[in-house]
Design an enzyme around this catalytic site. Sequence first.
Site, PDB file in Angstrom:
ATOM      1  CD  GLU A 105      -3.478   0.985   2.457  1.00 63.91           C
ATOM      2  OE1 GLU A 105      -2.743   0.235   3.444  1.00 63.91           O
ATOM      3  OE2 GLU A 105      -3.933   1.860   2.273  1.00 63.91           O
ATOM      4  CB  ALA A 157      -2.766   6.566   8.777  1.00 66.25           C
ATOM      5  NE  ARG A 164     -20.196  21.483 -12.431  1.00 68.72           N
ATOM      6  CZ  ARG A 164     -20.805  21.935 -11.544  1.00 68.72           C
ATOM      7  NH1 ARG A 164     -22.445  21.876 -11.465  1.00 68.72           N
ATOM      8  NH2 ARG A 164     -21.107  22.394  -9.910  1.00 68.72           N
ATOM      9  N   GLY A 214     -18.549  -0.221  10.445  1.00 73.48           N
ATOM     10  CA  GLY A 214     -19.456   0.616  10.585  1.00 73.48           C
ATOM     11  C   GLY A 214     -18.879   2.064  11.229  1.00 73.48           C
ATOM     12  CG  ASP A 271      -6.625  -0.405   6.308  1.00 71.97           C
ATOM     13  OD1 ASP A 271      -5.940  -1.033   5.951  1.00 71.97           O
ATOM     14  OD2 ASP A 271      -6.787   0.620   5.585  1.00 71.97           O
TER      15      ASP A 271
HETATM   16 ZN   LIG Z   1      -4.247  -0.156   4.415  1.00 71.77          ZN
END
Ligand SMILES: [Zn+2]
EC number: 3.5.1.25
Length: 389
Positions: free
Chosen positions: A134, A145, A232, A253, A277
């Site tokens: 990532e 983060a 747009r 949530g 994640d």
């Molecule tokens: Zn991540």
Amino acid sequence: MSQLTLTDARVLTPDGIREGDVRIADGHVVAVDGVPAVPETDSPVEDAPAEDSISLGGALVVPGYVDLHVHGGGGHDMAGSAESMARAVRFHRGHGTTTTLASLVTAPVDDLVRQLSWAADLADAGEIAGAHLEGPFLSHARCGAQNPDYLLDPDLSAFGRMLDAARGWLRVITIAPELPGALDLVDAAVAAGVVAAVGHTDATYDETAAAYDHGARLATHLFNGMRPIHHREPGPVLASLDARVPCETINDGIHLHPAVLREVLARGSDKLVLITDAIDAAGVGDGVYTLGGQQVWVRDGAARLESGSLAGSSLTMDSAFARAVRDGVPLEAASAAASANPARVLGLDDRGELRPGARADLVVLDDAHDVMRVMRAGQWVTGDNDRHE
Ligand SMILES: [Zn+2]
């Protein structure tokens, strides 16, 4: 040859729920015997109990969960050490995740090279399915983060170093397609057999569509870490929904409204992918943690940087699945989102569904869809110490 029969199970198969037995041999599902659960006239077939058989007392059995995106859990940060990466994997396994990609947040390339070698060792040992990078080729404007100090423009030689370090186990790389050279990097990933994913991006609709035209085939946590929809300039969200690619969602949530989850699902049953994640805080509780060298405060389960930006989650796959069902996602679709759809992203056709020939990865659930037992490759997972530490 080790054989085991799970009796009196309600098994979620590709053809719906069946009441009966799951027969397992040598780590694989041999057969799912039984009758469909829906017709009310026939009673379940009762075979003579096999030598090694365990009654599940009518509990629901679903395919083991496949988490494409996880950074830690149980107090263990995957980027901390080889040992903490292994322990984070075991923590999540106790929550039903039988296939894991180790996700690495943006860091100096030398650090990522080292972390990728740990992931390659774990993958060689059969513990994980590989790694997800990532970063570091992500947008400053949408870094969330990700540590902005270490973000880079797409760089083929840096990518090559990381690819080599992963020894064939780099499975996914998240890229911001609007950056200079991003499409070349997508091409290089595709050529190397790595799934290019779109995420942490400020791209326009057209820039995102171009990445998908170049072979990108996954959206990283749709809606989070990307330019929001404007009527747009619908940006990466609608471009990802329009493309024939699955979309990761963080269903804790906090990151998404449940209506958003249902909207993704409305685009097709193969569209929705549940991820955690999760950071090391998962399973530990509120407190101060670190992610990619930045401090993260976890309060009421929400992980945030000092700036207030969300910083991963404290989610586990069992909670993501149970919450999806509570939020109105049909059981079959929630299971596909937690197992079959992410398995397909990785090209792992031996898992994600409970059918003959599949690896015996399964989760036994109680009525609230909480985990009772987990089996991985035919072995019961015993990670009690990891679940509760
Ligand atoms: Zn991540």
